[in-house]
Enzyme design. Structure first.
Site, PDB file in Angstrom:
ATOM      1  CG  HIS A 117      36.139  46.263  35.864  1.00 22.87           C
ATOM      2  ND1 HIS A 117      37.383  46.005  36.375  1.00 22.87           N
ATOM      3  CD2 HIS A 117      35.841  47.520  36.277  1.00 22.87           C
ATOM      4  CE1 HIS A 117      37.815  47.062  37.057  1.00 22.87           C
ATOM      5  NE2 HIS A 117      36.898  48.001  36.998  1.00 22.87           N
TER       6      HIS A 117
ATOM      7  CE1 TYR B 163      40.314  48.002  39.704  1.00 21.62           C
ATOM      8  CE2 TYR B 163      39.965  47.324  41.969  1.00 21.62           C
ATOM      9  CZ  TYR B 163      39.543  48.009  40.850  1.00 21.62           C
ATOM     10  OH  TYR B 163      38.358  48.704  40.889  1.00 21.62           O
TER      11      TYR B 163
END
Length: 266
Positions: free
Chosen positions: A97, A39
């Site tokens: 992830h 992110y």
């Protein structure tokens, strides 16, 4: 130690935007914050948490290891870098992830490395994200189902991921739903709007309550104070069995998070 039922997602929020979102959320009472290495906002999330004055032990902080750090010798150093950015000595939950693109690395390698990072104290709990049933089975084989604090996957009324959910539940693995509002697509759905009107709630609250009542943690993101406050109150909303069934009928396989390196979905 699975995540609290409602958290703040920070996907796609950058710079001052994420600082403000986290600061407002903490002020409103959120205590579960979800970020990820990819992110590019861990430092800002850490800054907002530090400035908030909320004691670290009151927070549940999640980050996720990106695909370029899944190798056994890369995983722990990447988490240490995340901790520096987040200004903390440990996260509460570290997730893989995505599975290794093309399964170049075996699940056992990165799950074992993640488990070791947990034993080193870099994270209190470990889990996985975007795993298929096959990946989840390999993760269970590597570290045991009890070690997996949550499976975080895309779940919303238009994509209910029932096969993976059933498999996770069969193994006692908790679920975290991301994109619970399908980027706002479900908010105009006539079924959801009608339920919201009848209950004096917002469509977002209805969509979140639908996930919460199934036992999922939800991590909606917002930059607006009124939406952040409203989302937090989804926990007090009670949907009837008929409401739940009506929303279950909205399934249409509408997957939004589907990058070119995604696994072959169930």
């Amino acid at each position: 130690m699975h995540p609290p039922a409602i958290g703040l997602g920070t996907f796609r929020l950058q710079g001052q935007q994420v600082i403000d979102s986290v600061a407002t959320a903490l002020e409103l009472g959120y205590r579960h914050i979800d970020t990820a290495q990819i992110y590019g906002n861990e430092a800002e999330v850490g800054q907002a948490i530090a400035a908030s004055g909320v004691p670290r032990d009151d927070l549940y902080l999640t980050t996720k290891v990106w695909t370029d750090s899944l190798a056994a010798d890369r995983l722990a150093p990447s988490l240490e870098e995340s901790l520096r950015k987040l200004r903390t000595d440990r996260v509460d939950l570290a997730l893989i992830h995505w599975p290794s693109p093309g399964d170049v690395l075996p699940v056992a390698e990165y799950m074992t490395a993640l488990h070791r990072a947990q034993q080193q104290g870099l994270t209190r709990a470990i889990g996985v994200s975007n795993f298929t049933i096959a990946h989840l089975q390999q993760a269970i084989d590597a570290v045991g189902a009890d070690a997996i604090a949550t499976l975080q996957i895309e779940i919303h009324p238009y994509l209910q991921n029932r096969k993976v959910v059933a498999f996770a539940r069969q193994h006692g693995i908790h679920l975290t739903a991301y994109m619970s509002l399908a980027y706002g697509k479900v908010l105009g759905d006539p079924v959801i709007v009608a339920i919201a009107q009848r209950l004096g709630a917002t469509p977002a609250q209805v969509a979140l309550a639908w996930g919460l009542q199934q036992g999922y943690a939800v991590i909606p993101s917002s930059t607006r104070r009124d939406n952040l406050a409203s989302n937090l109150h989804a926990a007090t909303l009670r949907l009837s069995d008929d409401d739940m069934a009506a929303i279950a009928g909205l399934e249409r396989g509408a997957r939004l998070a589907n990058p070119d390196f995604a696994p072959h979905w169930d």
